[in-house]
Design a protein around this motif. Structure first.
Motif, PDB file in Angstrom:
ATOM      1  N   SER A  26      -8.481  -2.660   2.902  1.00 52.01           N
ATOM      2  CA  SER A  26      -7.469  -3.728   2.915  1.00 52.01           C
ATOM      3  C   SER A  26      -6.620  -3.633   4.188  1.00 52.01           C
ATOM      4  O   SER A  26      -6.337  -4.651   4.824  1.00 52.01           O
ATOM      5  CB  SER A  26      -6.599  -3.637   1.672  1.00 52.01           C
ATOM      6  N   ALA A  27      -6.247  -2.412   4.552  1.00 52.06           N
ATOM      7  CA  ALA A  27      -5.412  -2.243   5.747  1.00 52.06           C
ATOM      8  C   ALA A  27      -6.166  -2.686   7.001  1.00 52.06           C
ATOM      9  O   ALA A  27      -5.614  -3.382   7.860  1.00 52.06           O
ATOM     10  CB  ALA A  27      -4.985  -0.785   5.867  1.00 52.06           C
ATOM     11  N   SER A  28      -7.457  -2.313   7.070  1.00 50.15           N
ATOM     12  CA  SER A  28      -8.249  -2.707   8.245  1.00 50.15           C
ATOM     13  C   SER A  28      -8.375  -4.223   8.350  1.00 50.15           C
ATOM     14  O   SER A  28      -8.230  -4.799   9.434  1.00 50.15           O
ATOM     15  CB  SER A  28      -9.660  -2.120   8.151  1.00 50.15           C
ATOM     16  N   LEU A  29      -8.649  -4.847   7.202  1.00 50.51           N
ATOM     17  CA  LEU A  29      -8.799  -6.307   7.195  1.00 50.51           C
ATOM     18  C   LEU A  29      -7.502  -6.971   7.659  1.00 50.51           C
ATOM     19  O   LEU A  29      -7.514  -7.910   8.457  1.00 50.51           O
ATOM     20  CB  LEU A  29      -9.139  -6.785   5.793  1.00 50.51           C
ATOM     21  N   TYR A  30      -6.412  -6.461   7.132  1.00 53.55           N
ATOM     22  CA  TYR A  30      -5.124  -7.063   7.459  1.00 53.55           C
ATOM     23  C   TYR A  30      -4.820  -6.896   8.948  1.00 53.55           C
ATOM     24  O   TYR A  30      -4.409  -7.848   9.620  1.00 53.55           O
ATOM     25  CB  TYR A  30      -4.036  -6.435   6.595  1.00 53.55           C
ATOM     26  N   GLN A  31      -5.046  -5.684   9.453  1.00 57.62           N
ATOM     27  CA  GLN A  31      -4.775  -5.437  10.879  1.00 57.62           C
ATOM     28  C   GLN A  31      -5.649  -6.324  11.763  1.00 57.62           C
ATOM     29  O   GLN A  31      -5.203  -6.853  12.786  1.00 57.62           O
ATOM     30  CB  GLN A  31      -5.028  -3.960  11.226  1.00 57.62           C
ATOM     31  N   ALA A  32      -6.902  -6.510  11.344  1.00 58.40           N
ATOM     32  CA  ALA A  32      -7.829  -7.334  12.127  1.00 58.40           C
ATOM     33  C   ALA A  32      -7.335  -8.780  12.203  1.00 58.40           C
ATOM     34  O   ALA A  32      -7.252  -9.375  13.284  1.00 58.40           O
ATOM     35  CB  ALA A  32      -9.219  -7.278  11.512  1.00 58.40           C
ATOM     36  N   LEU A  33      -6.995  -9.327  11.025  1.00 55.54           N
ATOM     37  CA  LEU A  33      -6.552 -10.722  11.017  1.00 55.54           C
ATOM     38  C   LEU A  33      -5.171 -10.868  11.665  1.00 55.54           C
ATOM     39  O   LEU A  33      -4.878 -11.898  12.267  1.00 55.54           O
ATOM     40  CB  LEU A  33      -6.552 -11.256   9.581  1.00 55.54           C
ATOM     41  N   HIS A  34      -4.374  -9.823  11.546  1.00 51.40           N
ATOM     42  CA  HIS A  34      -3.074  -9.804  12.221  1.00 51.40           C
ATOM     43  C   HIS A  34      -3.279  -9.974  13.732  1.00 51.40           C
ATOM     44  O   HIS A  34      -2.614 -10.780  14.395  1.00 51.40           O
ATOM     45  CB  HIS A  34      -2.403  -8.454  11.911  1.00 51.40           C
ATOM     46  N   ALA A  35      -4.243  -9.222  14.284  1.00 47.43           N
ATOM     47  CA  ALA A  35      -4.507  -9.300  15.729  1.00 47.43           C
ATOM     48  C   ALA A  35      -5.019 -10.682  16.122  1.00 47.43           C
ATOM     49  O   ALA A  35      -4.700 -11.197  17.196  1.00 47.43           O
ATOM     50  CB  ALA A  35      -5.532  -8.232  16.113  1.00 47.43           C
ATOM     51  N   ARG A  93       1.027  -3.423  -0.692  1.00 45.65           N
ATOM     52  CA  ARG A  93       1.413  -2.194   0.015  1.00 45.65           C
ATOM     53  C   ARG A  93       1.191  -2.320   1.523  1.00 45.65           C
ATOM     54  O   ARG A  93       1.923  -1.743   2.316  1.00 45.65           O
ATOM     55  CB  ARG A  93       0.599  -1.003  -0.515  1.00 45.65           C
ATOM     56  N   VAL A  94       0.172  -3.096   1.902  1.00 49.30           N
ATOM     57  CA  VAL A  94      -0.192  -3.196   3.311  1.00 49.30           C
ATOM     58  C   VAL A  94       0.611  -4.289   4.024  1.00 49.30           C
ATOM     59  O   VAL A  94       1.178  -4.071   5.099  1.00 49.30           O
ATOM     60  CB  VAL A  94      -1.713  -3.502   3.433  1.00 49.30           C
ATOM     61  N   ALA A  95       0.645  -5.474   3.403  1.00 50.58           N
ATOM     62  CA  ALA A  95       1.130  -6.654   4.126  1.00 50.58           C
ATOM     63  C   ALA A  95       2.640  -6.854   4.052  1.00 50.58           C
ATOM     64  O   ALA A  95       3.260  -7.262   5.042  1.00 50.58           O
ATOM     65  CB  ALA A  95       0.418  -7.903   3.599  1.00 50.58           C
ATOM     66  N   ILE A  96       3.248  -6.587   2.900  1.00 52.69           N
ATOM     67  CA  ILE A  96       4.674  -6.912   2.755  1.00 52.69           C
ATOM     68  C   ILE A  96       5.555  -6.095   3.718  1.00 52.69           C
ATOM     69  O   ILE A  96       6.418  -6.671   4.390  1.00 52.69           O
ATOM     70  CB  ILE A  96       5.122  -6.814   1.277  1.00 52.69           C
ATOM     71  N   PRO A  97       5.346  -4.771   3.832  1.00 55.41           N
ATOM     72  CA  PRO A  97       6.188  -4.032   4.802  1.00 55.41           C
ATOM     73  C   PRO A  97       6.053  -4.578   6.228  1.00 55.41           C
ATOM     74  O   PRO A  97       7.045  -4.684   6.961  1.00 55.41           O
ATOM     75  CB  PRO A  97       5.632  -2.599   4.717  1.00 55.41           C
ATOM     76  N   GLU A  98       4.824  -4.969   6.591  1.00 60.02           N
ATOM     77  CA  GLU A  98       4.587  -5.509   7.933  1.00 60.02           C
ATOM     78  C   GLU A  98       5.345  -6.827   8.121  1.00 60.02           C
ATOM     79  O   GLU A  98       6.001  -7.044   9.138  1.00 60.02           O
ATOM     80  CB  GLU A  98       3.080  -5.743   8.101  1.00 60.02           C
ATOM     81  N   MET A  99       5.257  -7.703   7.121  1.00 57.44           N
ATOM     82  CA  MET A  99       5.935  -8.999   7.223  1.00 57.44           C
ATOM     83  C   MET A  99       7.456  -8.804   7.233  1.00 57.44           C
ATOM     84  O   MET A  99       8.172  -9.482   7.959  1.00 57.44           O
ATOM     85  CB  MET A  99       5.511  -9.915   6.064  1.00 57.44           C
TER      86      MET A  99
END
Lengths: 163, 433
Positions: B81-90, B126-132
């Motif tokens: 999940s973290a990898s997917l999120y980071q990829a789409l974030h980029a 856990r992955v996306a909310i802290p980043e947002m």
């Protein structure tokens, strides 16, 4: 160690041990696919064995799920009721579970006796091998609900429910 | 008292028992027994309790359930999940609302290897909310998009709910999965549209993130590869006729384990947690199936579905009107019941009705999957909202409930589209199978 905690440990162990049946199922299937793709060999009776693995894993995990409150139940309408009412409702639910599961156990046992000489379709596994984990899971679930009732009676609602 | 009346009383009693916190499976079983005896007498008890539960849980087709659950359990702990999120974030994070859209995309891709909405919501929260939060996104938008995005786990194949629907109604699991593809993509697109509308109306809710450089974008594609590989192995093996759905699920479970090992996440603790989750989820599903087997016999012998059909004919209700009524019933039930229980309680009543009205059972399956998924984000029992509130620091349930409203609107639009244009669901299965 109390009767409740000892029972909980035993049922948790049974549940965890049963999970390895799923792993066995995965490994057998992978072996079958591998053999098929590199040779003309297969794992003979794959369907029968997979059925047995999954049935055993699933049925033996059911009892502990009662004690860990995993089975789906809706709190919404009773969560604001007085603690005593909630406690009474949980005891009634455990009694209903004992009644229902005892019925399933008794009549399934009769049916298992009728099918005692039957075998599975592909490799002739005796049907009693399938009935055994099913009946064991149901019997342990009756026991789990009995333990749950004792737990509720002696210690009241679990802390999580009172929060 | 006539059997249909006993059937209707039985359904009411079932809802009362569930409301009193009797486990759903036990409530179904108890009502099934009492109602069955009231209609068929004591002699039916031996058949109903002696063979129905065993016959329901023994079929080979059920093997697919724990294997897909296991695949999701390992995938959730493999850090995908973290990898997917980071990829789409980029790739799209620099758009206005880009992180929220990236969350939708990551949820959709993660749902494609996980199959469980709750797991998708919990891991993505856990992955996306802290980043947002770190970029100044409004909590309502962050929580809402994760809650809604989490529901994509049910709709995008492989989906546990779809598998259970297919088994209960004797439909092809492969066709069900294919039928869910376009609606799943449509759901993701509509969620991105909802994000776009929200951030256009209130730009302060989602500040822009800095643009990623070319190297980061290239690396992003590499991070998408493991998920694409796992999804391709599972779905590809089914549609290329290399493997049955059960074998494909085993490939998925094994593949998720290998991925976790390759990413150095396969510790003894992860194995233990994943197996325990698999066992617990499977146990819950199997006990509900035992209860359903008893309830189903009662509903069938009560001829309640036939009575409903007669009522429909008497009031000259158009078939599409019936579908809309069923959808509204599901949305209301979804406010109080979980997806699986809701589907298994209602299928014995609604499914015969749908078949007699001449509708396609695969299309109805997609519709049911879509509408029960909405129940995950409708208060007061929206499970995804609870999960997000519990796994996120300083996040209130009310905030998540507010944030999900635009996505609920998107869900309603999708539901109407799927109900009025069956080819959205049936196009792919008829093309490929």
């Amino acid at each position: 160690m109390t009767f409740e905690s000892a029972s909980e440990r035993v049922l948790r162990f049974v549940s965890f041990a049963a999970t390895f049946m799923f792993v066995v199922g995965v490994l057998l299937t992978m072996a079958d696919i591998f053999l098929r793709s590199v040779s003309t060999l297969t794992v003979h009776g794959m369907v029968d064995m997979m059925q047995l693995c999954v049935l055993t894993g699933a049925m033996l995990a059911i009892p502990h799920a009662f004690l860990s409150d995993q089975h789906v139940a809706i709190d919404l309408f009773v969560e604001h009721a007085p603690t005593r009412v909630q406690l009474a409702l949980r005891i009634v639910a455990a009694l209903l579970a004992i009644a229902f599961l005892s019925g399933v156990l008794w009549f399934s046992y009769q049916q298992a006796l009728n099918e005692a000489h039957d075998t599975s379709q592909t490799i002739g596994i005796p049907m009693t091998w399938y009935w055994a984990p099913f009946l064991a899971g149901i019997a342990l679930s009756v026991f789990a609900n009995f333990v749950l009732m004792v737990q509720l009676w002696r210690h009241g609602l679990p802390a999580k429910a009172i929060e | 008292m006539s059997p249909p009346i006993i059937g209707a009383i039985g359904v009411f009693a079932l809802l009362v028992l569930i409301g009193l916190r009797v486990p759903v499976a036990i409530a179904m079983g108890v009502v099934g027994i009492v109602g069955g005896v009231a209609i068929n007498g004591w002699t039916s008890l031996g058949f109903v309790l002696g063979s129905q539960p065993f016959v329901t849980v023994v079929p080979y087709s059920l093997s697919v359930i724990p294997l897909f659950v296991m695949m999701g359990a390992f995938a959730a702990r493999a850090g995908l999940s973290a990898s997917l999120y980071q990829a789409l974030h980029a790739l799209i994070g620099h758009w206005r609302g880009g992180l929220a859209s990236a969350t939708v995309g990551a949820c959709a891709l993660f749902g494609a290897v996980c199959g469980s909405s709750l797991a998708t919501a919990a891991t993505m929260a856990r992955v996306a909310i802290p980043e947002m939060r770190s970029l100044g996104y409004d909590d309502r938008l962050s929580a809402g998009v994760v809650a809604a995005g989490g529901t994509l786990g049910i709709l995008i194949p492989p989906s546990i709910i779809m598998v259970i629907y297919a088994i209960m109604t004797e439909q092809s699991i492969g066709r069900m999965f294919l039928a869910g593809m376009v609606p799943g993509i449509l759901a993701a697109v509509l969620y991105v549209v909802a994000v776009t509308i929200v951030v256009t109306l209130r730009p302060a809710m989602a500040p822009r993130a800095p643009r990623a450089n070319a190297a980061a974008k290239c690396a992003a594609f590499g991070q998408l590869a493991p998920v694409a590989l796992l999804f391709g192995a599972v779905m590809g093996s089914i549609y290329l006729n290399i493997a049955s759905p059960t074998e494909a699920a085993a490939v998925g479970a094994f593949g998720a384990m290998v991925l976790a090992a390759a990413r150095r996440k396969l510790t003894w603790e992860v194995v233990r947690e994943s197996l325990v989750e698999t066992a617990q989820t499977t146990a819950v599903i199997f006990l509900i199936l035992v209860g359903t087997s008893v309830l189903q016999f009662f509903i069938e012998t009560s001829t309640l579905p036939t009575l409903l059909l007669e009522l429909i004919n008497r009031f000259n209700l158009p078939p599409f009107g019936v579908i809309l009524i069923i959808l509204v019933i599901y949305i209301i039930l979804g406010c109080f019941l979980d997806s699986l229980s809701m589907m298994l309680i209602t299928l014995p009543i609604f499914f015969p009705l749908i078949i007699k009205l001449g509708y396609d059972p695969i299309w109805f399956g997609v519709l049911v999957t879509s509408v029960v998924e909405i129940g995950l984000i409708t208060p007061p029992v929206g499970m995804n909202l609870f999960i997000i509130a519990s796994v996120t620091e300083k996040m209130k349930f009310e905030v998540a409930a507010q944030g999900v409203l635009p996505f609920l609107a998107a869900d309603c639009v999708r539901l109407l589209l799927l109900a009025s244009i069956p080819s959205l669901s049936l196009f792919l299965p008829s093309l490929l199978m």
